[in-house]
Write a protein that holds these residues in place. Structure first.
Motif, PDB file in Angstrom:
ATOM      1  N   ASP A 150     -17.566   3.012  11.994  1.00 28.73           N
ATOM      2  CA  ASP A 150     -15.864   2.571  12.751  1.00 28.73           C
ATOM      3  C   ASP A 150     -14.991   2.275  11.536  1.00 28.73           C
ATOM      4  OD1 ASP A 150     -14.427   2.536  15.310  1.00 28.73           O
ATOM      5  OD2 ASP A 150     -14.989   0.133  15.400  1.00 28.73           O
ATOM      6  N   TRP A 151     -13.823   2.622  12.481  1.00 30.70           N
ATOM      7  CA  TRP A 151     -11.939   1.963  11.800  1.00 30.70           C
ATOM      8  C   TRP A 151     -11.966   0.291  11.490  1.00 30.70           C
ATOM      9  CZ3 TRP A 151      -8.944   5.907  10.097  1.00 30.70           C
ATOM     10  CH2 TRP A 151      -9.798   7.059  11.049  1.00 30.70           C
ATOM     11  N   THR A 152     -10.852   0.454  10.570  1.00 32.32           N
ATOM     12  CA  THR A 152     -10.982  -1.038  10.362  1.00 32.32           C
ATOM     13  C   THR A 152      -9.578  -0.867   9.996  1.00 32.32           C
ATOM     14  OG1 THR A 152     -11.678  -3.011   9.486  1.00 32.32           O
ATOM     15  CG2 THR A 152     -11.200  -1.441   8.172  1.00 32.32           C
ATOM     16  N   TRP A 153      -7.995  -1.767   9.689  1.00 35.16           N
ATOM     17  CA  TRP A 153      -6.650  -2.119   9.965  1.00 35.16           C
ATOM     18  C   TRP A 153      -7.170  -2.239   8.281  1.00 35.16           C
ATOM     19  CZ3 TRP A 153      -4.076   0.728  12.976  1.00 35.16           C
ATOM     20  CH2 TRP A 153      -3.924   0.806  14.190  1.00 35.16           C
ATOM     21  N   ILE A 154      -5.923  -1.833   7.395  1.00 32.23           N
ATOM     22  CA  ILE A 154      -5.250  -1.634   6.310  1.00 32.23           C
ATOM     23  C   ILE A 154      -3.998  -2.485   6.688  1.00 32.23           C
ATOM     24  CG2 ILE A 154      -7.240  -1.420   5.161  1.00 32.23           C
ATOM     25  CD1 ILE A 154      -5.406   1.327   4.332  1.00 32.23           C
ATOM     26  N   ASP A 155      -3.409  -2.824   5.554  1.00 31.12           N
ATOM     27  CA  ASP A 155      -2.079  -3.480   5.748  1.00 31.12           C
ATOM     28  C   ASP A 155      -0.569  -2.685   4.865  1.00 31.12           C
ATOM     29  OD1 ASP A 155       0.501  -4.726   6.348  1.00 31.12           O
ATOM     30  OD2 ASP A 155      -0.709  -6.621   4.491  1.00 31.12           O
ATOM     31  N   CYS A 156      -0.894  -1.330   5.372  1.00 33.45           N
ATOM     32  CA  CYS A 156       0.380  -0.188   5.223  1.00 33.45           C
ATOM     33  C   CYS A 156       0.449   0.956   6.129  1.00 33.45           C
ATOM     34  CB  CYS A 156      -1.509   0.870   3.881  1.00 33.45           C
ATOM     35  SG  CYS A 156      -1.737   0.559   3.652  1.00 33.45           S
ATOM     36  N   ASN A 157       1.521   0.393   5.892  1.00 35.85           N
ATOM     37  CA  ASN A 157       2.359   0.879   7.735  1.00 35.85           C
ATOM     38  C   ASN A 157       3.953   1.957   7.524  1.00 35.85           C
ATOM     39  OD1 ASN A 157       4.964  -0.716   8.489  1.00 35.85           O
ATOM     40  ND2 ASN A 157       3.248  -2.405   7.349  1.00 35.85           N
ATOM     41  N   ASP A 158       4.673   2.372   8.483  1.00 37.22           N
ATOM     42  CA  ASP A 158       6.008   2.818   7.578  1.00 37.22           C
ATOM     43  C   ASP A 158       6.614   2.199   9.009  1.00 37.22           C
ATOM     44  OD1 ASP A 158       4.603   4.441  10.040  1.00 37.22           O
ATOM     45  OD2 ASP A 158       5.724   6.313   9.607  1.00 37.22           O
ATOM     46  N   LEU A 159       6.772   0.993   9.735  1.00 37.46           N
ATOM     47  CA  LEU A 159       7.235   0.713  10.713  1.00 37.46           C
ATOM     48  C   LEU A 159       9.050   0.322  10.059  1.00 37.46           C
ATOM     49  CD1 LEU A 159       4.925  -2.208  11.278  1.00 37.46           C
ATOM     50  CD2 LEU A 159       5.195  -0.153  12.646  1.00 37.46           C
ATOM     51  N   GLU A 160       9.304   0.365   8.946  1.00 32.39           N
ATOM     52  CA  GLU A 160      10.416   0.076   8.765  1.00 32.39           C
ATOM     53  C   GLU A 160      11.519   1.253   8.273  1.00 32.39           C
ATOM     54  OE1 GLU A 160      10.811  -1.752   4.985  1.00 32.39           O
ATOM     55  OE2 GLU A 160       9.281  -3.704   5.595  1.00 32.39           O
ATOM     56  N   VAL A 161      10.752   2.271   8.426  1.00 31.86           N
ATOM     57  CA  VAL A 161      11.386   3.819   7.665  1.00 31.86           C
ATOM     58  C   VAL A 161      10.225   4.231   8.267  1.00 31.86           C
ATOM     59  CG1 VAL A 161      12.648   4.985   6.467  1.00 31.86           C
ATOM     60  CG2 VAL A 161      12.699   2.808   5.761  1.00 31.86           C
ATOM     61  N   GLU A 162      10.361   5.533   9.511  1.00 26.93           N
ATOM     62  CA  GLU A 162       9.361   6.211   9.656  1.00 26.93           C
ATOM     63  C   GLU A 162       8.782   6.950   8.135  1.00 26.93           C
ATOM     64  OE1 GLU A 162       6.658   8.269  11.277  1.00 26.93           O
ATOM     65  OE2 GLU A 162       7.858   6.648  12.467  1.00 26.93           O
ATOM     66  N   GLY A 163       7.650   7.612   8.125  1.00 23.82           N
ATOM     67  CA  GLY A 163       7.605   8.233   7.273  1.00 23.82           C
ATOM     68  C   GLY A 163       7.243   8.095   5.529  1.00 23.82           C
ATOM     69  N   ILE A 164       7.541   6.529   5.459  1.00 23.19           N
ATOM     70  CA  ILE A 164       8.290   6.241   4.111  1.00 23.19           C
ATOM     71  C   ILE A 164       6.828   4.473   4.341  1.00 23.19           C
ATOM     72  CG2 ILE A 164       9.364   4.071   2.410  1.00 23.19           C
ATOM     73  CD1 ILE A 164      11.534   6.417   3.153  1.00 23.19           C
ATOM     74  N   TRP A 165       5.704   5.134   3.716  1.00 24.02           N
ATOM     75  CA  TRP A 165       4.433   3.921   3.906  1.00 24.02           C
ATOM     76  C   TRP A 165       4.576   3.040   2.986  1.00 24.02           C
ATOM     77  CZ3 TRP A 165       0.893   4.173   8.171  1.00 24.02           C
ATOM     78  CH2 TRP A 165       0.898   4.631   8.734  1.00 24.02           C
ATOM     79  N   LYS A 166       4.479   2.187   3.502  1.00 23.71           N
ATOM     80  CA  LYS A 166       4.550   0.674   2.514  1.00 23.71           C
ATOM     81  C   LYS A 166       3.081   0.057   2.678  1.00 23.71           C
ATOM     82  CE  LYS A 166       9.409  -0.081   1.774  1.00 23.71           C
ATOM     83  NZ  LYS A 166      10.236  -1.334   1.933  1.00 23.71           N
ATOM     84  N   CYS A 167       2.459   0.013   1.338  1.00 26.69           N
ATOM     85  CA  CYS A 167       0.574  -0.770   1.226  1.00 26.69           C
ATOM     86  C   CYS A 167       0.518  -1.768   0.170  1.00 26.69           C
ATOM     87  CB  CYS A 167       0.023   0.060   0.709  1.00 26.69           C
ATOM     88  SG  CYS A 167      -0.622   1.571   2.030  1.00 26.69           S
ATOM     89  N   ARG A 168       0.590  -3.222   0.871  1.00 27.48           N
ATOM     90  CA  ARG A 168       0.664  -4.482   0.638  1.00 27.48           C
ATOM     91  C   ARG A 168      -0.720  -5.296   0.680  1.00 27.48           C
ATOM     92  NH1 ARG A 168       5.375  -4.143   3.829  1.00 27.48           N
ATOM     93  NH2 ARG A 168       6.988  -3.536   2.881  1.00 27.48           N
ATOM     94  N   ASP A 169      -0.598  -5.800  -0.644  1.00 26.05           N
ATOM     95  CA  ASP A 169      -2.217  -6.736  -0.390  1.00 26.05           C
ATOM     96  C   ASP A 169      -1.070  -7.842  -1.626  1.00 26.05           C
ATOM     97  OD1 ASP A 169      -4.169  -8.135  -1.335  1.00 26.05           O
ATOM     98  OD2 ASP A 169      -5.006  -7.177  -3.486  1.00 26.05           O
ATOM     99  N   ASP A 170      -1.061  -8.715   0.033  1.00 29.04           N
ATOM    100  CA  ASP A 170      -0.609 -10.622  -0.329  1.00 29.04           C
ATOM    101  C   ASP A 170       0.939 -10.768  -0.425  1.00 29.04           C
ATOM    102  OD1 ASP A 170      -0.188 -12.971   0.270  1.00 29.04           O
ATOM    103  OD2 ASP A 170      -1.311 -13.697  -1.715  1.00 29.04           O
ATOM    104  N   ASN A 171       1.553  -9.446   0.455  1.00 30.49           N
ATOM    105  CA  ASN A 171       3.304  -9.337   0.251  1.00 30.49           C
ATOM    106  C   ASN A 171       3.475  -8.636  -1.480  1.00 30.49           C
ATOM    107  OD1 ASN A 171       3.747  -9.867   2.093  1.00 30.49           O
ATOM    108  ND2 ASN A 171       4.120 -11.738   1.571  1.00 30.49           N
TER     109      ASN A 171
END
Length: 203
Positions: A150-171
């Motif tokens: 199955d899939w599992t979520w990870i802390d990566c998103n481009d919610l702030e700016v479309e197309g600019i992906w940010k991944c964080r581990d405890d900020n």
């Protein structure tokens, strides 16, 4: 893989070749601990001093590996030992709560409930942790094996700016990426990353 059959060191090397692989040897603390999780006891690794007594060589596919993690007092050549057993693969995971999984000095948990990405962030915080973001191939593969189907979520998103992906581990910003071919593609306004079979997609 770890076989269910007990072998001598030489037979273990031969069995690995028969299966199309090689006898493994850790090249980092993370890999050492990962193999320790797979082994319920002592397993062979590709380290020996057969060529010259006291001069240990560790190889992975004939490439010399510098990493060592001898147990205190080893190697001691008791009983003419010429092969390195993975005494170093034993580790203490007693600090992890029940149903959590130890790797790389951290504890990991996969929830049984399906959640949205935002709810997964909140659930991890409620459990006293954070949504993980892999920072290496080894960590990525470890998380993938916890959810093989199955899939599992990870802390990566481009919610702030479309197309600019940010991944964080405890900020803390994580540079590592392992996108599946064609990803991220932003199909149907996808802004968050998930991991499956050790590769990522956006969902």
């Amino acid at each position: 893989m770890v076989t269910d059959t007990a072998f001598t060191w030489s037979d273990a090397k031969r069995e690995c070749r028969n299966m199309g692989g090689v006898l493994g040897v850790p090249s980092s603390d993370e890999e050492n601990k990962f193999i320790g999780q797979l082994a319920d006891g002592v397993v062979w690794i590709d380290c020996n001093d057969l060529e010259e007594e006291g001069r240990w060589k560790c190889r992975e596919v004939n490439v010399e590996v510098a990493y060592r993690n001898w147990m205190s007092g080893e190697p001691n050549d008791v009983d003419d030992e010429d092969y390195q057993q993975c005494f170093t693969f034993m580790y203490d995971d007693s600090s992890c709560p029940e149903s959590w999984h130890y790797w790389g000095n951290s504890c990991y948990k996969i929830t049984e409930t399906a959640l949205t990405w935002s709810d997964a962030i909140n659930e991890c915080e409620n459990l006293g942790g954070v949504l993980a973001a892999p920072s290496s191939d080894q960590e990525n593969e470890f998380i993938a094996q916890l959810v093989p189907d199955d899939w599992t979520w990870i802390d990566c998103n481009d919610l702030e700016v479309e197309g600019i992906w940010k991944c964080r581990d405890d900020n803390v910003e994580v540079a590592y990426r392992n996108w599946f071919y064609g990803e991220p593609n932003n199909a149907i306004e996808e802004d968050c990353a998930a991991l499956a079979v050790a590769t990522w997609g956006n969902k």
